[in-house]
Structures are given as C-alpha cells and as structure tokens.
Design a protein around this motif. Structure first.
Motif, PDB file in Angstrom:
ATOM      1  N   GLY A  35       0.740  -1.204   0.030  1.00 17.32           N
ATOM      2  CA  GLY A  35      -0.059  -0.006   0.085  1.00 17.32           C
ATOM      3  C   GLY A  35       0.796   1.301  -0.058  1.00 17.32           C
ATOM      4  O   GLY A  35       0.146   2.277  -0.021  1.00 17.32           O
ATOM      5  N   ASN A  36       1.983   1.306   0.179  1.00 14.86           N
ATOM      6  CA  ASN A  36       2.902   2.134   0.183  1.00 14.86           C
ATOM      7  C   ASN A  36       3.735   2.569  -1.185  1.00 14.86           C
ATOM      8  O   ASN A  36       4.782   3.576  -1.507  1.00 14.86           O
ATOM      9  N   LEU A  37       3.299   1.772  -2.077  1.00 10.93           N
ATOM     10  CA  LEU A  37       4.109   1.831  -3.418  1.00 10.93           C
ATOM     11  C   LEU A  37       3.577   2.830  -4.306  1.00 10.93           C
ATOM     12  O   LEU A  37       2.282   3.014  -4.224  1.00 10.93           O
ATOM     13  N   SER A  38       4.145   3.457  -5.033  1.00  8.43           N
ATOM     14  CA  SER A  38       3.770   4.385  -6.133  1.00  8.43           C
ATOM     15  C   SER A  38       2.996   5.423  -5.601  1.00  8.43           C
ATOM     16  O   SER A  38       1.912   5.836  -6.174  1.00  8.43           O
ATOM     17  N   LEU A  39       3.176   5.957  -4.323  1.00  7.04           N
ATOM     18  CA  LEU A  39       2.316   7.208  -3.735  1.00  7.04           C
ATOM     19  C   LEU A  39       2.463   8.321  -4.271  1.00  7.04           C
ATOM     20  O   LEU A  39       3.821   8.711  -4.761  1.00  7.04           O
TER      21      LEU A  39
END
Length: 253
Positions: free
Chosen positions: A107-111
């Motif tokens: 869920g923290n990828l490509s923020l």
C-alpha cells in the motif's frame, strides 16, 4: 478538511497528564498499529499488523504506566508507523516505508505527492506540533524538559538474535544516557548497553534530534526487547525499573 477525515481516524496524538509535574516528558511515536479502513491494511494481513513492523509492541503500555508513576506528561502516536514514521525525518526514504524488515508494504508503493502530503498533514505534523507547543510552554514557565522516548525492538531481526534486554540511545545527552544505563545495570542480570540495537543520527531519528539536541533539551530513547513487555506483568516490571532509574537520576541532578 473535516469531510475528508472518516470516523475511524483517531487523533494523531494521545496526550496524557499534560500538567504533570515531572521534568521528564515521555514520547512514544510507535504506540499504535491503527490503519484507517480506507488504506485496506496497506495490502498486509492481520498477522502482519500485530507484528513489530506495524508498531512497537508493549511500548505504549510502558509509557502509560510510567507517565502515572512519574507524574510525567506523555505523547503517544495514534497511527501505525507503516503509514508514516513519526520518528523519521520527512526527507528520508523510510519515512513512509516500502519494506519493513523482510516484509514489503504494497500500500505504500507508487504514492503520489498528494497522498504523501496528506499523511504528513493528518498524522505527522499534528503530533510534532503538539509536542513542540508543550515543550515551548514548559520552557516559558521556566521548567526543564528532559525527553525520554520509549520504544521496543524485536528479539530476532533478519535472522539475527539480539541478546540485549534494553538499549539506551543518545547523541548529545551522554551524561543522561550513561547515568540511565548505570542505574539499570544495578540489576546484574540486565544486559543493557548504549546505542543498541540502533544508533542515533539526524537522518534516522526525529524527536531526539529536533525536540531534544537542537533545543538543548537532554533526550534519550529507551529500546526494550518486546518479548519482555508483551504482557501486563512485563509492562509492570519495566515501568518500575524505569521509574526507579529515572527517579535516581533526578535525585542526583
């Protein structure tokens, strides 16, 4: 702004005993493993969210107990460190971690920049601002600020066993750090050392540097092995140990 914050978003900081008389101010940045529902657990399962990667197991309970014992103010974070780490400068890569120990955080990828700024605005800045205001008020009243951050660490990290029972981390506050170690070592069974299992630096730590060293407030961070404070009995034991050690230091200074 209010409309964008759903009801499962608690306060970013839980403040205890704000008018406490002690010179010690307690900080527990990794007190909570809470992740609002909209983040869908950041792609992790329930077990992951109970592990050390999501919070510092036992640290909040020790902080709460110590606050009462010392009559000290305490500031506890309201969200999981996986959303944004309150003890990391905002410019470092693991401020919002992509990986914790050996676990990827989907869920923290490509923020995008907007989401990063939202987490800073709703979680990071309210905590730091409330703590900063408290310290400024105490200073204006002529009171001393001695910061004690309470954390915990996992006994095994990336397959490596950690034998310490606790570590006392510090940079400029060497007198305070070494005095605390000396008091804890009065128990000959305790394995306690300086700057273990981590060190302190401006790129890896926030409170000790920004609220402590840069403002000439003595500041230490206590790391307790989390299996020692995973139940109420362990919490009570360590709250008592830390109370005794800090009171002894207070009496000597």
């Amino acid at each position: 702004m209010l409309a964008e914050v759903p009801t499962d978003w608690p306060a970013a900081v839980d403040v205890l005993n704000e008018s406490g008389r002690s010179r010690f101010v307690l900080i527990c940045e990794h007190a909570s493993n809470h992740i609002p529902a909209e983040y869908r657990k950041l792609g992790l399962d329930d077990r992951d969210l109970t592990r050390h990667i999501a919070w510092d197991i036992g640290a909040a309970n020790v902080t709460r107990a110590l606050s009462g014992r010392l009559d000290a103010s305490a500031f506890l974070g309201g969200y999981s460190r996986l959303l944004i780490d309150l003890n990391r400068p905002l410019h470092v890569a693991d401020s919002i971690p992509l990986r914790s120990e050996a676990t990827d955080i989907p869920g923290n990828l490509s923020l995008d920049a907007a989401e990063r700024e939202r987490r800073r605005r709703l979680m990071f800045h309210p905590f730091q601002d409330r703590l900063r205001a408290h310290l400024q008020q105490r200073t204006a009243e002529g009171r001393r600020n001695v910061l004690v951050a309470v954390h915990s660490f996992t006994p095994v990290y990336l397959g490596q066993q950690r034998s310490w029972h606790a570590g006392v981390l510090f940079d400029k506050a060497q007198l305070l750090g070494q005095a605390l170690i000396a008091q804890l070592r009065r128990d000959p069974l305790l394995n306690v050392d300086a700057n273990v299992p981590y060190g302190v630096s401006a790129d890896a730590d926030y409170a000790l540097v920004v609220h402590g060293d840069l403002l000439n407030n003595p500041a230490v961070l206590i790391e307790i092995r989390n299996d020692l404070i995973a139940d109420p009995e362990g919490v009570d034991v360590w709250a008592r140990k830390l109370e005794d050690a800090l009171r002894a230091i207070e009496a000597l200074s």
